[in-house]
Scaffold this motif. Structure first.
Motif, PDB file in Angstrom:
ATOM      1  N   VAL A  28       0.855  -1.179   0.000  1.00 22.78           N
ATOM      2  CA  VAL A  28       0.000   0.000   0.000  1.00 22.78           C
ATOM      3  C   VAL A  28       0.894   1.232   0.000  1.00 22.78           C
ATOM      4  O   VAL A  28       1.997   1.216   0.569  1.00 22.78           O
ATOM      5  CB  VAL A  28      -0.972   0.003   1.213  1.00 22.78           C
ATOM      6  CG1 VAL A  28      -0.231   0.087   2.525  1.00 22.78           C
ATOM      7  CG2 VAL A  28      -2.001   1.119   1.105  1.00 22.78           C
ATOM      8  N   ALA A  29       0.449   2.276  -0.654  1.00 20.50           N
ATOM      9  CA  ALA A  29       1.170   3.552  -0.677  1.00 20.50           C
ATOM     10  C   ALA A  29       0.211   4.655  -0.252  1.00 20.50           C
ATOM     11  O   ALA A  29      -0.960   4.653  -0.641  1.00 20.50           O
ATOM     12  CB  ALA A  29       1.712   3.839  -2.077  1.00 20.50           C
ATOM     13  N   LEU A  30       0.708   5.577   0.568  1.00 20.46           N
ATOM     14  CA  LEU A  30      -0.065   6.739   0.999  1.00 20.46           C
ATOM     15  C   LEU A  30       0.652   7.997   0.545  1.00 20.46           C
ATOM     16  O   LEU A  30       1.884   8.063   0.551  1.00 20.46           O
ATOM     17  CB  LEU A  30      -0.202   6.773   2.527  1.00 20.46           C
ATOM     18  CG  LEU A  30      -0.851   5.586   3.216  1.00 20.46           C
ATOM     19  CD1 LEU A  30      -0.940   5.845   4.722  1.00 20.46           C
ATOM     20  CD2 LEU A  30      -2.226   5.306   2.650  1.00 20.46           C
ATOM     21  N   GLU A  31      -0.130   9.006   0.177  1.00 20.10           N
ATOM     22  CA  GLU A  31       0.452  10.289  -0.218  1.00 20.10           C
ATOM     23  C   GLU A  31      -0.558  11.409   0.008  1.00 20.10           C
ATOM     24  O   GLU A  31      -1.760  11.175   0.067  1.00 20.10           O
ATOM     25  CB  GLU A  31       0.892  10.261  -1.673  1.00 20.10           C
ATOM     26  CG  GLU A  31      -0.251  10.128  -2.669  1.00 20.10           C
ATOM     27  CD  GLU A  31       0.223  10.085  -4.111  1.00 20.10           C
ATOM     28  OE1 GLU A  31       1.346  10.543  -4.393  1.00 20.10           O
ATOM     29  OE2 GLU A  31      -0.544   9.607  -4.955  1.00 20.10           O
ATOM     30  N   PHE A  32      -0.019  12.613   0.143  1.00 21.62           N
ATOM     31  CA  PHE A  32      -0.868  13.798   0.261  1.00 21.62           C
ATOM     32  C   PHE A  32      -1.373  14.206  -1.110  1.00 21.62           C
ATOM     33  O   PHE A  32      -0.653  14.109  -2.105  1.00 21.62           O
ATOM     34  CB  PHE A  32      -0.071  14.983   0.822  1.00 21.62           C
ATOM     35  CG  PHE A  32       0.315  14.865   2.265  1.00 21.62           C
ATOM     36  CD1 PHE A  32      -0.635  14.934   3.273  1.00 21.62           C
ATOM     37  CD2 PHE A  32       1.644  14.728   2.626  1.00 21.62           C
ATOM     38  CE1 PHE A  32      -0.278  14.852   4.606  1.00 21.62           C
ATOM     39  CE2 PHE A  32       2.022  14.654   3.956  1.00 21.62           C
ATOM     40  CZ  PHE A  32       1.063  14.715   4.956  1.00 21.62           C
ATOM     41  N   SER A  33      -2.617  14.710  -1.166  1.00 26.03           N
ATOM     42  CA  SER A  33      -3.091  15.391  -2.368  1.00 26.03           C
ATOM     43  C   SER A  33      -2.612  16.845  -2.262  1.00 26.03           C
ATOM     44  O   SER A  33      -1.936  17.207  -1.309  1.00 26.03           O
ATOM     45  CB  SER A  33      -4.621  15.336  -2.449  1.00 26.03           C
ATOM     46  OG  SER A  33      -5.201  16.134  -1.419  1.00 26.03           O
ATOM     47  N   THR A 104       2.099  23.461  11.203  1.00 22.46           N
ATOM     48  CA  THR A 104       2.967  23.785  12.345  1.00 22.46           C
ATOM     49  C   THR A 104       4.440  23.713  11.975  1.00 22.46           C
ATOM     50  O   THR A 104       5.300  23.823  12.843  1.00 22.46           O
ATOM     51  CB  THR A 104       2.693  22.831  13.522  1.00 22.46           C
ATOM     52  OG1 THR A 104       2.945  21.485  13.102  1.00 22.46           O
ATOM     53  CG2 THR A 104       1.257  22.971  14.013  1.00 22.46           C
ATOM     54  N   ALA A 105       4.740  23.520  10.695  1.00 27.03           N
ATOM     55  CA  ALA A 105       6.118  23.447  10.206  1.00 27.03           C
ATOM     56  C   ALA A 105       6.118  23.777   8.721  1.00 27.03           C
ATOM     57  O   ALA A 105       5.056  23.881   8.099  1.00 27.03           O
ATOM     58  CB  ALA A 105       6.694  22.059  10.442  1.00 27.03           C
ATOM     59  N   GLU A 106       7.322  23.928   8.152  1.00 20.42           N
ATOM     60  CA  GLU A 106       7.427  24.254   6.731  1.00 20.42           C
ATOM     61  C   GLU A 106       6.916  23.134   5.837  1.00 20.42           C
ATOM     62  O   GLU A 106       6.494  23.377   4.709  1.00 20.42           O
ATOM     63  CB  GLU A 106       8.873  24.596   6.364  1.00 20.42           C
ATOM     64  CG  GLU A 106       9.313  25.947   6.902  1.00 20.42           C
ATOM     65  CD  GLU A 106      10.670  26.385   6.378  1.00 20.42           C
ATOM     66  OE1 GLU A 106      11.054  25.981   5.252  1.00 20.42           O
ATOM     67  OE2 GLU A 106      11.347  27.131   7.086  1.00 20.42           O
ATOM     68  N   SER A 107       6.966  21.889   6.339  1.00 19.12           N
ATOM     69  CA  SER A 107       6.459  20.765   5.553  1.00 19.12           C
ATOM     70  C   SER A 107       5.901  19.699   6.487  1.00 19.12           C
ATOM     71  O   SER A 107       6.164  19.711   7.687  1.00 19.12           O
ATOM     72  CB  SER A 107       7.563  20.177   4.666  1.00 19.12           C
ATOM     73  OG  SER A 107       8.603  19.652   5.462  1.00 19.12           O
ATOM     74  N   SER A 108       5.130  18.787   5.910  1.00 20.89           N
ATOM     75  CA  SER A 108       4.499  17.703   6.669  1.00 20.89           C
ATOM     76  C   SER A 108       4.849  16.372   6.034  1.00 20.89           C
ATOM     77  O   SER A 108       4.990  16.275   4.811  1.00 20.89           O
ATOM     78  CB  SER A 108       2.984  17.871   6.688  1.00 20.89           C
ATOM     79  OG  SER A 108       2.629  19.071   7.332  1.00 20.89           O
ATOM     80  N   THR A 109       4.964  15.338   6.871  1.00 31.37           N
ATOM     81  CA  THR A 109       5.281  14.004   6.385  1.00 31.37           C
ATOM     82  C   THR A 109       4.305  12.980   6.957  1.00 31.37           C
ATOM     83  O   THR A 109       3.717  13.185   8.013  1.00 31.37           O
ATOM     84  CB  THR A 109       6.704  13.575   6.784  1.00 31.37           C
ATOM     85  OG1 THR A 109       6.808  13.578   8.203  1.00 31.37           O
ATOM     86  CG2 THR A 109       7.753  14.499   6.210  1.00 31.37           C
ATOM     87  N   THR A 136       4.484  20.427   1.283  1.00 31.36           N
ATOM     88  CA  THR A 136       5.247  21.635   1.571  1.00 31.36           C
ATOM     89  C   THR A 136       4.305  22.815   1.788  1.00 31.36           C
ATOM     90  O   THR A 136       3.460  23.110   0.937  1.00 31.36           O
ATOM     91  CB  THR A 136       6.210  21.962   0.414  1.00 31.36           C
ATOM     92  OG1 THR A 136       7.078  20.841   0.224  1.00 31.36           O
ATOM     93  CG2 THR A 136       7.029  23.198   0.715  1.00 31.36           C
ATOM     94  N   HIS A 137       4.450  23.456   2.950  1.00 33.50           N
ATOM     95  CA  HIS A 137       3.642  24.625   3.279  1.00 33.50           C
ATOM     96  C   HIS A 137       4.407  25.909   2.994  1.00 33.50           C
ATOM     97  O   HIS A 137       3.820  26.913   2.636  1.00 33.50           O
ATOM     98  CB  HIS A 137       3.247  24.617   4.761  1.00 33.50           C
ATOM     99  CG  HIS A 137       2.646  23.339   5.207  1.00 33.50           C
ATOM    100  ND1 HIS A 137       1.400  22.910   4.785  1.00 33.50           N
ATOM    101  CD2 HIS A 137       3.116  22.366   6.023  1.00 33.50           C
ATOM    102  CE1 HIS A 137       1.142  21.731   5.334  1.00 33.50           C
ATOM    103  NE2 HIS A 137       2.161  21.379   6.073  1.00 33.50           N
ATOM    104  N   GLY A 138       5.706  25.896   3.213  1.00 41.03           N
ATOM    105  CA  GLY A 138       6.542  27.073   3.057  1.00 41.03           C
ATOM    106  C   GLY A 138       6.929  27.639   4.407  1.00 41.03           C
ATOM    107  O   GLY A 138       6.379  27.259   5.443  1.00 41.03           O
ATOM    108  N   THR A 145       2.565  32.216  10.404  1.00 40.13           N
ATOM    109  CA  THR A 145       1.751  31.275   9.646  1.00 40.13           C
ATOM    110  C   THR A 145       2.611  30.622   8.569  1.00 40.13           C
ATOM    111  O   THR A 145       3.115  31.315   7.675  1.00 40.13           O
ATOM    112  CB  THR A 145       0.554  31.987   8.985  1.00 40.13           C
ATOM    113  OG1 THR A 145      -0.229  32.614  10.001  1.00 40.13           O
ATOM    114  CG2 THR A 145      -0.299  31.015   8.190  1.00 40.13           C
ATOM    115  N   PHE A 146       2.799  29.281   8.680  1.00 35.86           N
ATOM    116  CA  PHE A 146       3.597  28.583   7.673  1.00 35.86           C
ATOM    117  C   PHE A 146       2.887  28.618   6.333  1.00 35.86           C
ATOM    118  O   PHE A 146       1.711  28.309   6.232  1.00 35.86           O
ATOM    119  CB  PHE A 146       3.869  27.140   8.117  1.00 35.86           C
ATOM    120  CG  PHE A 146       4.844  27.080   9.249  1.00 35.86           C
ATOM    121  CD1 PHE A 146       6.203  27.176   9.003  1.00 35.86           C
ATOM    122  CD2 PHE A 146       4.406  26.971  10.553  1.00 35.86           C
ATOM    123  CE1 PHE A 146       7.109  27.152  10.056  1.00 35.86           C
ATOM    124  CE2 PHE A 146       5.305  26.935  11.614  1.00 35.86           C
ATOM    125  CZ  PHE A 146       6.662  27.034  11.365  1.00 35.86           C
ATOM    126  N   GLY A 147       3.619  29.062   5.318  1.00 35.73           N
ATOM    127  CA  GLY A 147       3.052  29.215   3.992  1.00 35.73           C
ATOM    128  C   GLY A 147       2.267  30.501   3.818  1.00 35.73           C
ATOM    129  O   GLY A 147       1.676  30.725   2.773  1.00 35.73           O
TER     130      GLY A 147
END
Length: 186
Positions: A28-33, A104-109, A136-138, A145-147
């Motif tokens: 199985v693979a999971l990913e963000f849209s 809450t951060a520049e990117s999420s995993t 990636t939020h930035g 505010t991230f991003g």
């Protein structure tokens, strides 16, 4: 049978395991849209049905979850979902869960963390779990505010209009030397 026992009816499963349940080669693979307005889908691609999941997400403060026929919740970076009626998500691709969040951060995993698992239609953990790219939020803007897109004005005020440090002539951080009174005297 596959166990080399006379009269045995055991057969190899699709993974080549004698009397197996098909879980040793499951994947199985999971990913963000793409994120939009504080909401993002976690998408899946699986070799079989999905009966439940528990995974971790970093860089997000999840405020709510939506998972269709599944009961789902999120707390302290962990997302969990399952069905009390025995419903499953079908093999192939689709949306696992939708997360409403504040970055809450520049990117999420995504990860399994310490105790996570994605389970197949028989309740067995998938043998292989892969994760897509980070979301990636930035960097944080001046309001934290991230991003976000807010910036400090010339006066050092977040999202300001330069008026708080303007001199008598209206110049930010000026020294009143760029304007003249009616008599032409600075």
């Amino acid at each position: 049978g596959c166990d080399s026992t006379c009269g045995s009816t055991l057969v190899d499963d699709e993974c080549g395991v004698c009397d197996g349940n098909g879980s040793t080669c499951s994947e199985v693979a999971l990913e963000f849209s793409a994120a939009s307005d504080g909401s993002v889908d976690v998408l899946y691609t699986s070799s079989g049905d999905i009966s439940g999941y528990q995974f971790d997400v970093s860089g997000l403060d999840v405020s709510s979850v939506s998972a269709g026929d599944f009961m789902a919740s999120a707390a302290n970076g962990t997302v969990i979902g399952f069905s009390l009626t025995g419903a499953t998500l079908p093999a192939g691709s689709g949306t696992l869960v939708t997360l409403s969040y504040t970055a809450t951060a520049e990117s999420s995993t995504l990860s399994l963390g310490n105790y996570g698992a994605i389970t197949d239609g028989n309740g067995n953990s998938y043998a292989t779990v892969n994760f897509g790219s980070d979301l990636t939020h930035g960097p944080a803007d001046c309001a934290g505010t991230f991003g976000g897109s807010l910036v400090d004005d010339a006066c050092g005020v977040c999202d300001g209009d330069n008026s708080s440090c303007a001199d008598l002539c209206g110049v930010p951080n000026g020294d009143d030397s760029t304007c003249e009174d009616c008599g032409g005297i600075p």
